[in-house]
Scaffold this active site. Structure first.
Site, PDB file in Angstrom:
ATOM      1  N   ARG A  27      15.720 -21.791  -1.752  1.00 14.30           N
ATOM      2  CA  ARG A  27      14.600 -20.853  -1.830  1.00 14.30           C
ATOM      3  C   ARG A  27      15.048 -19.468  -2.283  1.00 14.30           C
ATOM      4  NH1 ARG A  27      10.025 -22.607   1.239  1.00 14.30           N
ATOM      5  NH2 ARG A  27       9.429 -20.478   1.680  1.00 14.30           N
ATOM      6  N   ASN A 100       9.249 -14.273   8.122  1.00 12.52           N
ATOM      7  CA  ASN A 100       9.026 -14.274   6.678  1.00 12.52           C
ATOM      8  C   ASN A 100       7.762 -13.472   6.404  1.00 12.52           C
ATOM      9  OD1 ASN A 100      11.140 -16.040   6.521  1.00 12.52           O
ATOM     10  ND2 ASN A 100       9.916 -17.819   5.948  1.00 12.52           N
ATOM     11  N   LYS A 485      13.117 -19.114 -18.817  1.00  7.10           N
ATOM     12  CA  LYS A 485      14.221 -19.932 -18.305  1.00  7.10           C
ATOM     13  C   LYS A 485      15.562 -19.290 -18.642  1.00  7.10           C
ATOM     14  CE  LYS A 485      12.234 -22.922 -16.075  1.00  7.10           C
ATOM     15  NZ  LYS A 485      11.414 -21.771 -15.709  1.00  7.10           N
TER      16      LYS A 485
END
Length: 604
Positions: A27, A100, A485
């Site tokens: 993550r 979080n 990307k």
């Protein structure tokens, strides 16, 4: 973005929590920490800036207990450091929290607490919660947490332990995911099912405004106002092995290589040859309602936004409905006109992206019909929307999205075909698109077999300091995603422009040191795209083309198989995923965990 994992039961908790944190590393994070209830009572903590392995090295040999919570942090308030790592304790060291999200009024609350003599140990907004809970005069831990949450504004996925209530963990959710794992005389909690599936596949996902109390042999859920709620466990469809690398060096490489099978999954059981259409039972949109749609607005962030751009083009082409895509983060702040004849589509791999979720909630508040295109079953966006399409890509662990992007675009092709056949798309065109969809898995496999060739090209271009990506109409979103990307995992500066816009400014950047990647499909704009290549070559620019045949003006061409023109963008992006991957590999980047980024962005 950050990761939470917790356990209460009879097993030694520290190894379980560390394993869970390792499952959540994908993550994105910069520090990690753990707190347990020791066998002799009291809370024991260990924290470390860096990776989970750095935390593991900090844990003392005598660190035994059967209850604990742990965290991986992605910095918002305060730089990465041991002090800013979670868990955070209150002044007496009796309360421990992992959090979080973002507390919007943390500055105001911190000032009030400091005025009352509280000394803070970190720069974080999260520590405010520990002190509020610790100072609460309520009798139970649940009431202490509930009273404290009434004082805060913002988002939270929260897990709390208290030395005086050692038989429980209290958790709460508002805008940041919290998942309970139901075991045999043991309970788990996490921000992502990835941390749970090796121990239990029976889970409960909390809704916003919901809390839970976990004990070793029991759990109960209730609202932040105290009313009991009914929560029925569901079975996670993915197994623990789905999160393993499966013999690949990185998760990104594994996920790129899985795309043929992933696309086969998103198609499976949905094609209706009899009527040259598809079945999308989860839409909850009948034919009359579909015909009444006058416009489609697609909302996503990052890669999901780019998939939405391709999706908008597909819906316009096949269903002839005016469609466009917009970043969800911008949409909800510009006071948009919400039209009852517009169909809104929210796109998110995780189904938890905060900006997308907030846009969905605002649209629902204004009476709009909202569909979801998501990968994670039971996620917040999947629950909040009126219906939608699951993309069935399987777990995507690498921070950057590859197979989920591809499956999302295929899901949009299915939706566009469905809407088109309800409206004016002919049987012949429906059949043509279906045949094209069926060819995709084999063509993707064919592209992946050219990896060695793409690797050589990536290594040749990896020394570039900056790159340009161009495409027209269907090719432009492909260029944008390929540019993203490259930026994400190589840290090479890259920009994407419509090829038609080169002469309106970006052409000034073209020189031998600035390579251009050009998307050149064999369609009705082929000659227009070739003219753009001429413009670049006239200025001594290097060109890497992605095309259906060799391009004379390009220095190198990656040739991809031809499909139907509407579906060609799905295939043309895949070699550029490999291109970015091997360029990053050549540069020695941390491909699965690129700097400064996180997988599921659950803060604004």
């Amino acid at each position: 973005m950050c990761g939470i994992v917790g356990y209460i039961g009879k097993r030694d908790v520290a190894p379980l929590l560390l394993e869970g944190l390792q499952r959540l590393e994908y993550r994105g994070y910069d520090s990690a920490g753990i707190v347990i209830t020791g066998k002799s009572g009291g809370l024991k903590t260990a924290k470390a800036k860096g990776r989970v392995r750095d935390l593991e090295a900090r844990i003392p040999k005598r660190f035994a207990g059967t209850t604990g919570i742990a965290h991986t942090r992605w910095a918002t308030h305060g730089a990465p450091s041991d002090e800013n790592s979670h868990p955070h304790l209150d002044a007496d060291g009796k309360v421990a929290i992992v959090h979080n999200g973002i507390i919007d009024n943390a500055t105001e609350l911190r000032a009030k607490l400091e005025a009352d003599g509280v000394v803070f140990a970190s720069e974080t907004d999260s520590e405010v919660l520990a002190h509020l809970i610790g100072r609460s005069q309520a009798e139970t831990l649940e009431e202490k947490v509930r009273a404290s949450l009434r004082l805060v504004e913002g988002t939270y996925g929260l897990a709390v332990m208290h030395e005086d209530f050692a038989d429980r963990i209290v958790v709460a959710r508002n805008g940041s995911p919290v998942v309970l794992g139901i075991g045999e005389k043991e309970m788990f909690v996490a921000s992502d099912v990835a941390a749970l599936v090796s121990h239990t596949r029976q889970v409960i996902t909390l809704d916003d405004g919901e809390m839970a109390t976990l004990k070793a042999d029991d759990y109960r859920t209730y609202t932040t106002e105290g009313s009991r709620t009914t929560a029925t466990p569901t079975t996670v469809e993915w197994e623990a092995e789905s999160y393993d690398m499966g013999g690949h060096d990185t998760y990104m490489h594994k996920e790129i290589s899985e795309q043929a099978d992933a696309v086969d999954r998103v198609l499976r059981g949905r094609i209706d040859d009899r009527f040259s259409t598809v079945h999308l039972g989860g839409l909850n949109l009948d034919a009359r309602e579909a015909r009444a749609v006058r416009r489609v607005k697609i909302l996503g962030c990052g890669t999901s936004y780019h998939a939405g751009q391709i999706g908008a083009g597909l819906i316009e082409e096949l269903a002839r409905i005016p469609s466009d895509a917009e970043p969800a983060s911008e949409f909800r702040y510009r006071n948009p006109v919400v039209d009852p004849d517009t169909l809104y589509i929210a796109v998110s791999q995780s189904g938890e992206t905060y900006d997308v979720l907030a846009a969905v909630q605002e649209l629902k508040r204004k009476g709009a019909r909202v569909l979801g295109v998501v990968n994670v079953v039971g996620s917040a966006i999947a629950r909040e929307t009126d219906g939608g399409v699951y993309v069935h890509a399987g777990p995507e662990v690498c921070v950057v999205s590859t197979k989920c992007f591809t499956n999302t675009v295929v899901a949009f092709a299915l939706l566009a075909l469905h809407l088109g056949r309800i409206r004016d798309l002919s049987v012949a065109d429906g059949k043509r698109i279906i045949e094209g969809l069926r060819r995709l898995p084999g063509q993707i496999a064919e592209i992946l077999e050219t990896e060695a060739e793409v690797k050589k090209l990536a290594e040749e271009y990896a020394n570039a300091k900056s790159m340009m990506f161009i495409g027209r109409v269907r090719g432009y979103p492909v260029a944008r995603e390929a540019s993203l990307k490259l930026k994400e995992i190589t840290y090479i500066h890259a920009e994407a422009y419509p090829a038609s816009e080169l002469k309106h400014g970006p052409l000034a950047l073209i020189e031998p040191a600035m390579p251009t990647v050009a998307i050149v499909p064999d369609d009705d704009l082929l000659e227009k795209n070739r003219a753009a290549l001429e413009e670049i070559k006239a200025r001594s620019g290097r060109i890497l083309a992605v095309a259906h045949r060799e391009q004379e003006k390009a220095d190198h061409t990656i040739v991809v198989p031809k499909n139907e023109v509407e579906l060609d963008p799905i295939l043309m992006g895949i070699p550029l995923q490999l291109f970015a991957y091997h360029a990053a590999l050549a540069l020695g980047r941390d491909i699965d965990k690129p700097r400064n980024l996180a997988k599921s962005v659950t803060v604004e």
